[in-house]
Design a protein around this motif. Structure first.
Motif, PDB file in Angstrom:
ATOM      1  N   MET A 144     -36.460 -74.459  52.386  1.00  0.00           N
ATOM      2  CA  MET A 144     -35.841 -75.373  51.435  1.00  0.00           C
ATOM      3  C   MET A 144     -36.900 -76.043  50.571  1.00  0.00           C
ATOM      4  O   MET A 144     -36.740 -76.188  49.354  1.00  0.00           O
ATOM      5  CB  MET A 144     -34.996 -76.421  52.172  1.00  0.00           C
ATOM      6  N   GLU A 145     -38.005 -76.441  51.182  1.00  0.00           N
ATOM      7  CA  GLU A 145     -39.096 -77.053  50.427  1.00  0.00           C
ATOM      8  C   GLU A 145     -39.643 -76.077  49.387  1.00  0.00           C
ATOM      9  O   GLU A 145     -39.890 -76.445  48.232  1.00  0.00           O
ATOM     10  CB  GLU A 145     -40.206 -77.480  51.385  1.00  0.00           C
ATOM     11  N   ASN A 146     -39.838 -74.819  49.784  1.00  0.00           N
ATOM     12  CA  ASN A 146     -40.323 -73.788  48.867  1.00  0.00           C
ATOM     13  C   ASN A 146     -39.339 -73.608  47.705  1.00  0.00           C
ATOM     14  O   ASN A 146     -39.730 -73.499  46.538  1.00  0.00           O
ATOM     15  CB  ASN A 146     -40.494 -72.477  49.633  1.00  0.00           C
ATOM     16  N   MET A 147     -38.068 -73.594  48.017  1.00  0.00           N
ATOM     17  CA  MET A 147     -37.027 -73.389  47.010  1.00  0.00           C
ATOM     18  C   MET A 147     -37.007 -74.538  45.999  1.00  0.00           C
ATOM     19  O   MET A 147     -36.874 -74.318  44.782  1.00  0.00           O
ATOM     20  CB  MET A 147     -35.670 -73.267  47.717  1.00  0.00           C
ATOM     21  N   ILE A 148     -37.184 -75.756  46.464  1.00  0.00           N
ATOM     22  CA  ILE A 148     -37.215 -76.925  45.578  1.00  0.00           C
ATOM     23  C   ILE A 148     -38.439 -76.869  44.679  1.00  0.00           C
ATOM     24  O   ILE A 148     -38.357 -77.127  43.472  1.00  0.00           O
ATOM     25  CB  ILE A 148     -37.199 -78.227  46.414  1.00  0.00           C
ATOM     26  N   TYR A 149     -39.580 -76.517  45.247  1.00  0.00           N
ATOM     27  CA  TYR A 149     -40.805 -76.413  44.445  1.00  0.00           C
ATOM     28  C   TYR A 149     -40.638 -75.389  43.330  1.00  0.00           C
ATOM     29  O   TYR A 149     -40.973 -75.651  42.158  1.00  0.00           O
ATOM     30  CB  TYR A 149     -41.990 -76.030  45.336  1.00  0.00           C
ATOM     31  N   ASN A 150     -40.120 -74.210  43.672  1.00  0.00           N
ATOM     32  CA  ASN A 150     -39.929 -73.170  42.670  1.00  0.00           C
ATOM     33  C   ASN A 150     -39.030 -73.647  41.536  1.00  0.00           C
ATOM     34  O   ASN A 150     -39.273 -73.350  40.359  1.00  0.00           O
ATOM     35  CB  ASN A 150     -39.320 -71.915  43.308  1.00  0.00           C
ATOM     36  N   ASP A 151     -37.986 -74.383  41.886  1.00  0.00           N
ATOM     37  CA  ASP A 151     -37.047 -74.836  40.862  1.00  0.00           C
ATOM     38  C   ASP A 151     -37.703 -75.854  39.934  1.00  0.00           C
ATOM     39  O   ASP A 151     -37.489 -75.826  38.726  1.00  0.00           O
ATOM     40  CB  ASP A 151     -35.802 -75.436  41.510  1.00  0.00           C
ATOM     41  N   LEU A 152     -38.512 -76.730  40.482  1.00  0.00           N
ATOM     42  CA  LEU A 152     -39.205 -77.726  39.658  1.00  0.00           C
ATOM     43  C   LEU A 152     -40.194 -77.059  38.705  1.00  0.00           C
ATOM     44  O   LEU A 152     -40.266 -77.404  37.522  1.00  0.00           O
ATOM     45  CB  LEU A 152     -39.936 -78.730  40.562  1.00  0.00           C
ATOM     46  N   ILE A 153     -40.950 -76.082  39.216  1.00  0.00           N
ATOM     47  CA  ILE A 153     -41.919 -75.379  38.381  1.00  0.00           C
ATOM     48  C   ILE A 153     -41.196 -74.570  37.309  1.00  0.00           C
ATOM     49  O   ILE A 153     -41.608 -74.538  36.136  1.00  0.00           O
ATOM     50  CB  ILE A 153     -42.806 -74.458  39.248  1.00  0.00           C
ATOM     51  N   ARG A 154     -40.115 -73.922  37.682  1.00  0.00           N
ATOM     52  CA  ARG A 154     -39.351 -73.134  36.712  1.00  0.00           C
ATOM     53  C   ARG A 154     -38.835 -74.002  35.574  1.00  0.00           C
ATOM     54  O   ARG A 154     -38.763 -73.569  34.417  1.00  0.00           O
ATOM     55  CB  ARG A 154     -38.180 -72.448  37.420  1.00  0.00           C
ATOM     56  N   ARG A 155     -38.500 -75.237  35.873  1.00  0.00           N
ATOM     57  CA  ARG A 155     -38.004 -76.153  34.830  1.00  0.00           C
ATOM     58  C   ARG A 155     -39.139 -76.704  33.964  1.00  0.00           C
ATOM     59  O   ARG A 155     -38.891 -77.459  33.026  1.00  0.00           O
ATOM     60  CB  ARG A 155     -37.226 -77.298  35.480  1.00  0.00           C
ATOM     61  N   TYR A 172     -41.929 -78.523  35.051  1.00  0.00           N
ATOM     62  CA  TYR A 172     -42.583 -79.744  35.504  1.00  0.00           C
ATOM     63  C   TYR A 172     -43.959 -79.442  36.108  1.00  0.00           C
ATOM     64  O   TYR A 172     -44.171 -78.378  36.690  1.00  0.00           O
ATOM     65  CB  TYR A 172     -41.729 -80.462  36.545  1.00  0.00           C
ATOM     66  N   SER A 173     -44.855 -80.405  35.975  1.00  0.00           N
ATOM     67  CA  SER A 173     -46.132 -80.374  36.673  1.00  0.00           C
ATOM     68  C   SER A 173     -45.921 -81.045  38.028  1.00  0.00           C
ATOM     69  O   SER A 173     -45.479 -82.191  38.094  1.00  0.00           O
ATOM     70  CB  SER A 173     -47.194 -81.128  35.867  1.00  0.00           C
ATOM     71  N   VAL A 174     -46.237 -80.332  39.102  1.00  0.00           N
ATOM     72  CA  VAL A 174     -45.877 -80.795  40.444  1.00  0.00           C
ATOM     73  C   VAL A 174     -47.102 -80.819  41.350  1.00  0.00           C
ATOM     74  O   VAL A 174     -47.841 -79.837  41.434  1.00  0.00           O
ATOM     75  CB  VAL A 174     -44.788 -79.895  41.064  1.00  0.00           C
ATOM     76  N   ASP A 175     -47.300 -81.940  42.025  1.00  0.00           N
ATOM     77  CA  ASP A 175     -48.356 -82.078  43.029  1.00  0.00           C
ATOM     78  C   ASP A 175     -47.735 -82.426  44.381  1.00  0.00           C
ATOM     79  O   ASP A 175     -46.564 -82.803  44.471  1.00  0.00           O
ATOM     80  CB  ASP A 175     -49.333 -83.203  42.650  1.00  0.00           C
ATOM     81  N   VAL A 176     -48.545 -82.295  45.424  1.00  0.00           N
ATOM     82  CA  VAL A 176     -48.179 -82.804  46.752  1.00  0.00           C
ATOM     83  C   VAL A 176     -48.757 -84.209  46.869  1.00  0.00           C
ATOM     84  O   VAL A 176     -49.950 -84.412  46.622  1.00  0.00           O
ATOM     85  CB  VAL A 176     -48.744 -81.901  47.862  1.00  0.00           C
ATOM     86  N   GLY A 177     -47.933 -85.181  47.196  1.00  0.00           N
ATOM     87  CA  GLY A 177     -48.381 -86.565  47.254  1.00  0.00           C
ATOM     88  C   GLY A 177     -48.908 -86.972  48.618  1.00  0.00           C
ATOM     89  O   GLY A 177     -48.394 -86.537  49.655  1.00  0.00           O
ATOM     90  N   ILE A 178     -49.945 -87.802  48.618  1.00  0.00           N
ATOM     91  CA  ILE A 178     -50.497 -88.365  49.845  1.00  0.00           C
ATOM     92  C   ILE A 178     -50.568 -89.889  49.684  1.00  0.00           C
ATOM     93  O   ILE A 178     -51.108 -90.390  48.694  1.00  0.00           O
ATOM     94  CB  ILE A 178     -51.902 -87.824  50.151  1.00  0.00           C
ATOM     95  N   PHE A 219     -43.331 -83.830  47.009  1.00  0.00           N
ATOM     96  CA  PHE A 219     -43.619 -83.510  45.610  1.00  0.00           C
ATOM     97  C   PHE A 219     -43.757 -84.762  44.759  1.00  0.00           C
ATOM     98  O   PHE A 219     -42.936 -85.674  44.844  1.00  0.00           O
ATOM     99  CB  PHE A 219     -42.510 -82.634  45.018  1.00  0.00           C
ATOM    100  N   VAL A 220     -44.801 -84.771  43.951  1.00  0.00           N
ATOM    101  CA  VAL A 220     -44.951 -85.762  42.891  1.00  0.00           C
ATOM    102  C   VAL A 220     -44.718 -85.016  41.580  1.00  0.00           C
ATOM    103  O   VAL A 220     -45.506 -84.159  41.199  1.00  0.00           O
ATOM    104  CB  VAL A 220     -46.356 -86.402  42.896  1.00  0.00           C
ATOM    105  N   VAL A 221     -43.607 -85.323  40.934  1.00  0.00           N
ATOM    106  CA  VAL A 221     -43.233 -84.631  39.696  1.00  0.00           C
ATOM    107  C   VAL A 221     -43.695 -85.480  38.521  1.00  0.00           C
ATOM    108  O   VAL A 221     -43.284 -86.629  38.369  1.00  0.00           O
ATOM    109  CB  VAL A 221     -41.710 -84.413  39.633  1.00  0.00           C
ATOM    110  N   ASN A 222     -44.569 -84.918  37.703  1.00  0.00           N
ATOM    111  CA  ASN A 222     -45.154 -85.648  36.582  1.00  0.00           C
ATOM    112  C   ASN A 222     -44.369 -85.362  35.307  1.00  0.00           C
ATOM    113  O   ASN A 222     -44.233 -84.204  34.891  1.00  0.00           O
ATOM    114  CB  ASN A 222     -46.609 -85.219  36.398  1.00  0.00           C
ATOM    115  N   VAL A 223     -43.864 -86.416  34.685  1.00  0.00           N
ATOM    116  CA  VAL A 223     -43.085 -86.293  33.454  1.00  0.00           C
ATOM    117  C   VAL A 223     -43.703 -87.234  32.429  1.00  0.00           C
ATOM    118  O   VAL A 223     -43.316 -88.402  32.321  1.00  0.00           O
ATOM    119  CB  VAL A 223     -41.600 -86.639  33.685  1.00  0.00           C
ATOM    120  N   GLY A 224     -44.698 -86.750  31.682  1.00  0.00           N
ATOM    121  CA  GLY A 224     -45.415 -87.621  30.764  1.00  0.00           C
ATOM    122  C   GLY A 224     -46.120 -88.720  31.550  1.00  0.00           C
ATOM    123  O   GLY A 224     -46.861 -88.458  32.495  1.00  0.00           O
TER     124      GLY A 224
END
Length: 441
Positions: A327-338, A340-346, A366-371
């Motif tokens: 599920m995590e992999n699937m969410i990441y793929n969808d964010l990248i496909r849309r 978005y710039s995506v990082d793993v947050g710590i 996921f940390v999704v960067n939008v501007g």
């Protein structure tokens, strides 16, 4: 059955006549050629283009083999588009099959050793010329062992517009699956979104196709492209990455895992190179770790995600079906496909544990960067108990900022918020709608 890929069609349509070469990239067999030569062509015809307005070549077709010579390719296109008062759409499929041709008019002895590549005419040269012609709108696809499509984009730099094609999204899959959403999700998590696998009705053939695609196409492509001695190390690393999607890892750890599978220990540099090869071939994608409070990247450890879950599962012979990781992999793929710039947050926190102050790290998936904005996303199967909810939202509640926070749950639940402003939504509506864009408007 034709799968609607309107998202990519509209991207291509919006880039018409922008003075650049449109480069359709992505993992092999994701539908790039069909997108260009059928779906996009039909869209242009609906908009008024005539069938005579197209010049189409497929360099993997026997009838077009001679045009792998870049000079012949150039001459053919110039001849077909010589009417300067008429506009033409030029489609070249599998452009990387074009080979370089030595320029016999130059005295090689006068050319410095470091510049000897300039003695050759390549498809880059002819495309750079063709895109400058005002009556030509140029589109290419390309990805195989001689020239993976990422290289094409690099060579054109700001003179190329990339359209990256992914395996089918869940929304695209659902449109042809003929299943209820929950059942479709199960199939999608098992067999992924490679178009021919989706359209194959027989389950055994579907599995066979995906397993063959990974071994007989992608692995062989990389071995040939980089002139590797054999595929044993590459295969071991593919197995290790497939087993560890969604887990923090680094080349040293992967070297140890691959070494245990092979019985010999590879070097750090070898593993790093092979990881780059698989990422360049779009088999896997990497996500860096971002220190939310320190606002810096961690260099050594990151996560890898499979480009397609069906390919990942096929590589592991459809074992290791950890739902949380899938599920995590699937969410990441969808964010990248849309896009978005995506990082793993710590999140680093100092806490008193057993009477001692200790620095601990807590992960945000996921940390999704939008501007200048961000959205934090946590993937969780459920928050059925108070303890589970506290556990899954702890890192989100300790970021020290006011960016929006979402927990994506298994299932089909609609978007809702708790008293602290943390939002929750089922993975099905998350995949079907751009929730991130919706909440930051």
């Amino acid at each position: 059955m034709v799968i609607d890929r309107s998202e990519y069609i509209e991207q291509l349509f919006a880039k018409r006549w922008n003075g650049k070469v449109k480069i359709v990239t992505g993992i092999r067999r994701s539908g790039k050629s069909f997108l260009l030569s059928t779906l996009f062509k039909n869209r242009l015809i609906e908009d008024g283009a005539g069938k005579e307005d197209f010049v189409e070549l497929a360099l993997d077709r026997k009838s077009d083999v001679k045009y792998r010579n870049p000079n012949l390719l150039y001459d053919y296109i110039i001849e077909r588009t010589q009417n300067l008062e008429k506009k033409f759409y030029v489609f070249i499929d599998e452009i990387q099959l074009s080979y370089k041709v030595k320029n016999e008019d130059v005295d090689e002895s006068l050319v410095p050793e470091e510049d000897r590549d300039m003695l050759y005419t390549t498809f880059y040269d002819i495309l750079n010329d063709l895109m400058m012609r005002p009556n030509i709108d140029l589109y290419v696809t390309g990805s195989n062992s001689k020239m993976l499509s990422k290289d094409i984009v690099t060579n054109f730099r700001d003179r190329g517009s990339e359209i990256k094609v992914y395996p089918l999204s869940f929304a695209e899959y659902l449109s042809v699956a003929g299943l209820e959403k929950a059942d479709a999700l199960e199939e999608y998590m098992m067999y992924g979104g490679m178009p021919l696998a989706v359209l194959e009705p027989d389950e055994k053939e579907k599995r066979k196709y995906l397993q063959g695609l990974f071994s007989n196409v992608y692995i062989k492509d990389i071995v040939e492209r980089y002139k590797l001695k054999d595929d044993s190390m590459l295969g071991a690393l593919a197995d290790a990455l497939s087993s560890s999607v969604g887990s923090l890892t680094n080349p040293n750890k992967l070297a140890n895992t691959a070494g245990s599978l092979m019985g010999k220990q590879p070097s750090y540099n070898t593993v790093k190179n092979y990881l780059d090869y698989m990422e360049d071939a779009f088999l896997f994608q990497s996500a860096k770790r971002w220190d939310v409070k320190g606002r810096k990247y961690f260099d050594t450890i990151q996560k890898y995600y499979a480009m397609d879950l069906g390919l990942r599962n096929a590589r592991l012979n459809f074992r290791q079906q950890e739902r949380s990781h899938l599920m995590e992999n699937m969410i990441y793929n969808d964010l990248i496909r849309r896009g978005y710039s995506v990082d793993v947050g710590i999140v680093e926190l100092t806490r008193v544990i057993e009477g001692k102050r200790r620095m601990s790290q807590y992960e945000i998936d996921f940390v999704v960067n939008v501007g200048n904005d961000k959205v934090y996303i946590q993937s969780a199967l459920n928050v059925d108990t108070h303890e589970k909810k506290v556990q899954e939202t702890f890192s989100l509640r300790n970021t020290g900022d006011f960016f929006r926070k979402i927990v994506v749950l298994d299932g089909n639940s609609k978007l809702w918020s708790d008293d602290d402003g943390v939002m929750y939504v089922g993975v099905i509506p998350f995949l079907l709608k751009d929730i991130v864009a919706e909440i930051i408007r």
